[in-house]
Design an enzyme around this catalytic site. Structure first.
Site, PDB file in Angstrom:
ATOM      1  N   LYS A 240       0.889  -1.211  -0.160  1.00 52.39           N
ATOM      2  CA  LYS A 240      -0.097   0.023   0.033  1.00 52.39           C
ATOM      3  C   LYS A 240       0.783   1.360  -0.153  1.00 52.39           C
ATOM      4  CE  LYS A 240      -3.777  -2.377   2.198  1.00 52.39           C
ATOM      5  NZ  LYS A 240      -4.583  -2.884   3.521  1.00 52.39           N
TER       6      LYS A 240
ATOM      7  N   GLN B  87      -4.441  -1.569   9.662  1.00 54.23           N
ATOM      8  CA  GLN B  87      -4.307  -2.800   9.058  1.00 54.23           C
ATOM      9  C   GLN B  87      -4.823  -3.979  10.137  1.00 54.23           C
ATOM     10  OE1 GLN B  87      -3.377  -3.688   5.873  1.00 54.23           O
ATOM     11  NE2 GLN B  87      -3.907  -5.554   6.342  1.00 54.23           N
TER      12      GLN B  87
ATOM     13  N   ASP C 209     -10.898   2.999   4.393  1.00 51.21           N
ATOM     14  CA  ASP C 209     -11.176   1.332   4.264  1.00 51.21           C
ATOM     15  C   ASP C 209     -12.712   1.284   4.143  1.00 51.21           C
ATOM     16  OD1 ASP C 209      -9.234  -0.376   4.107  1.00 51.21           O
ATOM     17  OD2 ASP C 209      -8.727  -0.468   6.303  1.00 51.21           O
TER      18      ASP C 209
END
Ligand code: NDP
Length: 292
Positions: free
Chosen positions: A52, A96, A119
């Site tokens: 990412k 994460q 997200d």
């Protein structure tokens, strides 16, 4: 059979984002900035986060990697998140998953400011998505929709079978594909570990989305001729012939399914790279997202 090339398609998406970033900069705008928080040293998570960050560099974003000790307390993590919420330099950030067992993921997700939740996991954003308000669509379902769109695979009136009902893939993709929208309008069946006679169901599907995390689960005799197959699964399978000691395996038995499918995503190189590209897209969308 047409291979749905997520590597190539995500590259196109990233090039488009890079062009937008260049235009923003040239007009004196602020360079988008994505931050990623990772707790502990889970190998797969580290790999995803590093991809990412690398993708941010490719499109010209600023990025910050906040790597925290696995023993950090929930309270300390909440303080870090509050700092990111308030930091005006940062447009969006992700935490994460998975987090260590002593940290409650729901508490952490709730602490993220929805306007920075690229997200799309915060309940406010999930609710907005379900009600078809403008919002951040979780990156993996967003990537699947983008792949279908770019390969002109219509979902209108199609029977889509989703295997897996997680909050990050199965559930949101089922909602999105059943909405009255472009790349929606499908008749969706969502299945899970308690589903009976799964093969009877998958055999009636025009499009199958596999998101369960069991390598090679979907076999050729479970699909009808001409079905479109989207394989979300990524599992590390021990493989001593590889330098890393493992290979990545999808939820689809590619050999037997690809001979029947009209279109299929490979693993790796399918949904994975699309997920990263759409996270970048969400970061760009923070510029126009409204707090409603
Ligand atoms: P979860 O691990 O959270 O959930 C798995 C789902 O599969 C559950 O709903 C479970 O049912 C269902 N399931 C398990 N076994 C069976 C079975 N035998 N038959 C039918 N359903 C079953 O899923 P995730 O969505 O987080 O992850 C799924 C896979 O996708 C993993 O391999 C993960 O690594 C990968 N992934 C890939 C991404 C990418 O970018 N390509 C992004 C996110 C995930 P139940 O609810 O009943 O337990």
């Amino acid at each position: 059979m047409i291979l749905l090339d997520g590597k190539k398609t995500s590259q196109q998406v990233k090039e488009e984002i890079a062009a937008e970033v260049k235009a923003i900069r040239e007009s004196g705008g602020k360079t988008p900035h994505l931050a990623a928080v990772i707790v502990g040293n889970n190998g797969a998570s580290m790999t995803y986060v590093n991809h990412k960050v690398k993708a941010c560099q490719m499109v010209g974003f600023n990025s910050s990697l906040i790597h925290l000790n696995e023993y950090i307390t929930e309270e300390e993590l909440l303080i870090k998140i509050e700092g990111l919420n308030k930091n005006e330099e940062i447009d969006g950030f992700i935490v994460q998953l998975p987090l260590p067992d002593h940290i409650d993921e729901q508490v952490i997700l709730l602490a993220i400011d929805p306007i920075k939740d690229v997200d799309g996991f915060h309940p406010t954003n999930v609710g907005k998505m379900a009600l078809e308000f403008p919002t951040f669509i979780p990156a993996t379902p967003f990537g699947i929709l983008e792949l279908l769109k770019r390969y002109s695979i219509s979902t209108d009136g199609q029977h889509v079978v989703v295997v897996g009902r997680s909050n990050i893939v199965g559930k949101p993709i089922s909602v999105l594909l059943s909405q009255k929208a472009d790349y929606g309008n499908a008749t969706v069946t969502i299945t899970h570990s308690k589903t009976r006679n799964l093969t009877d169901i998958t055999k009636t599907a025009d499009i199958i989305i596999m998101a369960l995390g069991v390598p090679g689960f979907l076999k050729g005799d479970m699909v009808k001729d001409g079905a479109v197959i989207i394989d979300v699964g990524i599992t590390r399978v021990k493989d001593e012939t590889k330098k890393s000691g493992f290979r990545l395996s999808g939820d689809v038995d590619f050999e037997t399914v690809s001979v029947k499918a009209s279109h299929i995503t490979p693993v790796p190189g399918g949904v994975g790279p699309m997920t990263i590209a759409m996270l970048l897209k969400n970061t760009l969308l923070t510029r126009t997202m409204k707090r409603i």
